[in-house]
Design a protein around this motif. Structure first.
Motif, PDB file in Angstrom:
ATOM      1  N   THR A   8       0.332  -1.043  -0.009  1.00 31.12           N
ATOM      2  CA  THR A   8      -0.072   0.139  -0.459  1.00 31.12           C
ATOM      3  C   THR A   8       0.980   1.320   0.196  1.00 31.12           C
ATOM      4  N   LEU A   9       2.187   1.658   0.346  1.00 29.17           N
ATOM      5  CA  LEU A   9       3.102   2.654   0.516  1.00 29.17           C
ATOM      6  C   LEU A   9       3.556   2.150  -0.835  1.00 29.17           C
ATOM      7  N   LEU A  10       3.543   1.465  -1.074  1.00 26.65           N
ATOM      8  CA  LEU A  10       4.276   2.096  -2.581  1.00 26.65           C
ATOM      9  C   LEU A  10       3.750   2.252  -3.330  1.00 26.65           C
ATOM     10  N   ARG A  11       1.872   2.114  -3.695  1.00 32.30           N
ATOM     11  CA  ARG A  11       1.268   3.108  -3.744  1.00 32.30           C
ATOM     12  C   ARG A  11       1.217   4.351  -4.254  1.00 32.30           C
ATOM     13  N   ILE A  12       2.027   5.416  -3.015  1.00 29.84           N
ATOM     14  CA  ILE A  12       1.865   6.284  -2.232  1.00 29.84           C
ATOM     15  C   ILE A  12       3.106   6.929  -2.878  1.00 29.84           C
ATOM     16  N   VAL A  13       4.467   6.354  -3.099  1.00 28.71           N
ATOM     17  CA  VAL A  13       5.847   6.414  -3.043  1.00 28.71           C
ATOM     18  C   VAL A  13       5.656   6.695  -4.120  1.00 28.71           C
ATOM     19  N   LEU A  14       4.750   5.631  -5.491  1.00 26.66           N
ATOM     20  CA  LEU A  14       5.033   5.700  -6.520  1.00 26.66           C
ATOM     21  C   LEU A  14       4.260   7.057  -7.406  1.00 26.66           C
ATOM     22  N   ILE A  15       3.101   7.876  -6.386  1.00 25.68           N
ATOM     23  CA  ILE A  15       2.680   8.919  -7.101  1.00 25.68           C
ATOM     24  C   ILE A  15       3.632  10.364  -7.392  1.00 25.68           C
ATOM     25  N   ASP A  65      -5.284   2.089   2.688  1.00 27.44           N
ATOM     26  CA  ASP A  65      -5.281   0.997   1.736  1.00 27.44           C
ATOM     27  C   ASP A  65      -6.843   1.964   1.044  1.00 27.44           C
ATOM     28  N   PRO A  66      -7.800   2.808   1.191  1.00 31.66           N
ATOM     29  CA  PRO A  66      -8.703   3.244   0.432  1.00 31.66           C
ATOM     30  C   PRO A  66      -7.483   4.573   0.043  1.00 31.66           C
ATOM     31  N   VAL A  67      -6.726   5.412   1.173  1.00 30.06           N
ATOM     32  CA  VAL A  67      -6.303   6.526   0.423  1.00 30.06           C
ATOM     33  C   VAL A  67      -5.506   6.603  -0.364  1.00 30.06           C
ATOM     34  N   ALA A  68      -4.546   5.792  -0.266  1.00 28.00           N
ATOM     35  CA  ALA A  68      -3.926   5.351  -1.561  1.00 28.00           C
ATOM     36  C   ALA A  68      -4.822   5.242  -2.858  1.00 28.00           C
ATOM     37  N   ASP A  69      -5.300   4.735  -2.691  1.00 26.99           N
ATOM     38  CA  ASP A  69      -6.318   4.612  -4.047  1.00 26.99           C
ATOM     39  C   ASP A  69      -7.081   5.460  -4.500  1.00 26.99           C
ATOM     40  N   LYS A  70      -7.745   5.982  -3.664  1.00 20.98           N
ATOM     41  CA  LYS A  70      -8.038   6.884  -3.695  1.00 20.98           C
ATOM     42  C   LYS A  70      -7.250   8.777  -4.610  1.00 20.98           C
ATOM     43  N   LEU A  71      -5.864   8.731  -3.746  1.00 18.13           N
ATOM     44  CA  LEU A  71      -4.933   9.612  -4.369  1.00 18.13           C
ATOM     45  C   LEU A  71      -4.582   9.036  -5.922  1.00 18.13           C
ATOM     46  N   VAL A  98     -14.268  11.205  -9.413  1.00 19.30           N
ATOM     47  CA  VAL A  98     -13.329  12.136  -7.901  1.00 19.30           C
ATOM     48  C   VAL A  98     -14.530  12.750  -6.622  1.00 19.30           C
ATOM     49  N   GLY A  99     -15.385  13.194  -7.847  1.00 16.69           N
ATOM     50  CA  GLY A  99     -16.051  14.224  -6.786  1.00 16.69           C
ATOM     51  C   GLY A  99     -17.252  12.972  -5.233  1.00 16.69           C
ATOM     52  N   ARG A 100     -17.435  11.646  -6.296  1.00 18.57           N
ATOM     53  CA  ARG A 100     -18.224  10.392  -5.828  1.00 18.57           C
ATOM     54  C   ARG A 100     -16.888  10.040  -4.919  1.00 18.57           C
ATOM     55  N   GLU A 101     -16.488   9.671  -5.088  1.00 16.43           N
ATOM     56  CA  GLU A 101     -15.474   9.197  -3.679  1.00 16.43           C
ATOM     57  C   GLU A 101     -14.786   9.596  -2.826  1.00 16.43           C
ATOM     58  N   ILE A 102     -15.551  11.328  -3.195  1.00 16.31           N
ATOM     59  CA  ILE A 102     -15.026  11.826  -1.803  1.00 16.31           C
ATOM     60  C   ILE A 102     -16.391  11.896  -0.965  1.00 16.31           C
ATOM     61  N   LYS A 129     -16.871  -1.089 -10.999  1.00 22.95           N
ATOM     62  CA  LYS A 129     -16.328   0.250 -11.193  1.00 22.95           C
ATOM     63  C   LYS A 129     -15.011   0.504 -11.751  1.00 22.95           C
ATOM     64  N   THR A 130     -14.032  -0.277 -10.273  1.00 24.68           N
ATOM     65  CA  THR A 130     -12.751  -0.418 -10.182  1.00 24.68           C
ATOM     66  C   THR A 130     -11.984  -0.970 -11.433  1.00 24.68           C
ATOM     67  N   THR A 131     -12.831  -1.873 -11.906  1.00 23.71           N
ATOM     68  CA  THR A 131     -12.031  -2.374 -13.100  1.00 23.71           C
ATOM     69  C   THR A 131     -11.895  -1.299 -13.530  1.00 23.71           C
ATOM     70  N   LEU A 132     -13.199  -0.847 -14.444  1.00 24.61           N
ATOM     71  CA  LEU A 132     -13.482  -0.115 -15.685  1.00 24.61           C
ATOM     72  C   LEU A 132     -12.676   1.378 -15.752  1.00 24.61           C
ATOM     73  N   GLN A 133     -12.596   1.691 -14.810  1.00 23.83           N
ATOM     74  CA  GLN A 133     -11.945   3.006 -14.035  1.00 23.83           C
ATOM     75  C   GLN A 133     -10.439   2.149 -14.587  1.00 23.83           C
ATOM     76  N   MET A 134      -9.777   0.959 -13.938  1.00 24.45           N
ATOM     77  CA  MET A 134      -8.122   0.948 -14.313  1.00 24.45           C
ATOM     78  C   MET A 134      -7.687   0.715 -15.773  1.00 24.45           C
ATOM     79  N   ILE A 135      -8.854   0.205 -16.427  1.00 22.07           N
ATOM     80  CA  ILE A 135      -8.583   0.080 -17.720  1.00 22.07           C
ATOM     81  C   ILE A 135      -8.651   1.201 -18.394  1.00 22.07           C
ATOM     82  N   ALA A 136      -9.784   1.611 -18.209  1.00 23.24           N
ATOM     83  CA  ALA A 136      -9.517   3.814 -18.536  1.00 23.24           C
ATOM     84  C   ALA A 136      -8.723   4.278 -18.393  1.00 23.24           C
ATOM     85  N   ILE A 137      -8.118   3.923 -17.373  1.00 24.32           N
ATOM     86  CA  ILE A 137      -6.428   4.868 -16.651  1.00 24.32           C
ATOM     87  C   ILE A 137      -5.695   4.553 -17.442  1.00 24.32           C
ATOM     88  N   ILE A 138      -4.856   3.429 -16.854  1.00 24.16           N
ATOM     89  CA  ILE A 138      -4.114   3.012 -18.049  1.00 24.16           C
ATOM     90  C   ILE A 138      -4.244   3.220 -19.139  1.00 24.16           C
TER      91      ILE A 138
END
Length: 186
Positions: A8-15, A65-71, A98-102, A129-138
């Motif tokens: 989880t920390l790796l995701r934050i460090v990658l930002i 975990d959810p903080v890292a995901d949303k960031l 982004v608004g929904r996540e908040i 939703k998360t799967t589609l979001q990840m595909i779209a972003i990638i």
């Protein structure tokens, strides 16, 4: 520090690396960002799997975990908006996500204060939703001009935005019986 929490920390460090590479004036910048985001998406799945399988669930991990995901998602969408700023629907889709996540983060925190966190647990629609979001972003981070890749990214983003709204309605309905309760903690 468990292995799940390290992922989880790796995701934050990658930002910060992700953001710096995105703006590098080199031809490989966007494809590298897509790879970094894909690695982050995989670690998102992997940290949960490791935590459950090896009994490494911690309060810190449940918070982080959810903080890292949303960031990661919010920053990726903000960067993509800079590429697609001329597309009103793209900007709107990113704002919806982004608004929904908040909203849902605040709702979950409030429901937890009421002792009703399970009422707004992650749903199957949220996972799709998360799967589609990840595909779209990638796909969109790759910033390729092949029409079919961009169309896949746009369709996945539109699907993610639609499911984002749908899942938000489901969460709000589940929480609605508690909207009239007292603001005091229980």
């Amino acid at each position: 520090m468990t292995f799940a929490n390290q992922l989880t920390l790796l995701r934050i460090v990658l930002i910060p690396l992700f953001v710096v590479i995105f703006y590098l004036p080199v031809p490989w910048a966007h494809i590298t960002c897509a790879i970094i985001f894909a690695v982050a998406a995989i670690t998102d799945w992997l940290d949960g799997y490791v935590a459950r399988k090896y009994n490494q669930s911690t309060a810190f991990g449940a918070f982080l975990d959810p903080v890292a995901d949303k960031l990661m998602v919010a920053i990726a969408l903000l960067l993509l908006v800079s590429l697609h700023h001329d597309s009103a629907w793209f900007v709107a889709a990113a704002a919806v996500i982004v608004g929904r996540e908040i909203i849902i983060s605040a709702l979950r925190e409030w429901m937890a204060e009421l002792g009703q966190r399970a009422s707004v647990a992650v749903s199957f629609i949220g996972k799709i939703k998360t799967t589609l979001q990840m595909i779209a972003i990638i796909v969109l981070l790759m910033d390729r001009q092949e029409w079919y890749l961009m169309e896949i990214g746009y369709i996945a983003l539109a699907g993610a935005a639609a499911l984002t709204l749908w899942s938000m309605v489901i969460y709000l309905r589940a929480a609605s019986p508690f909207f009239s309760t007292s603001a005091t903690k229980k």
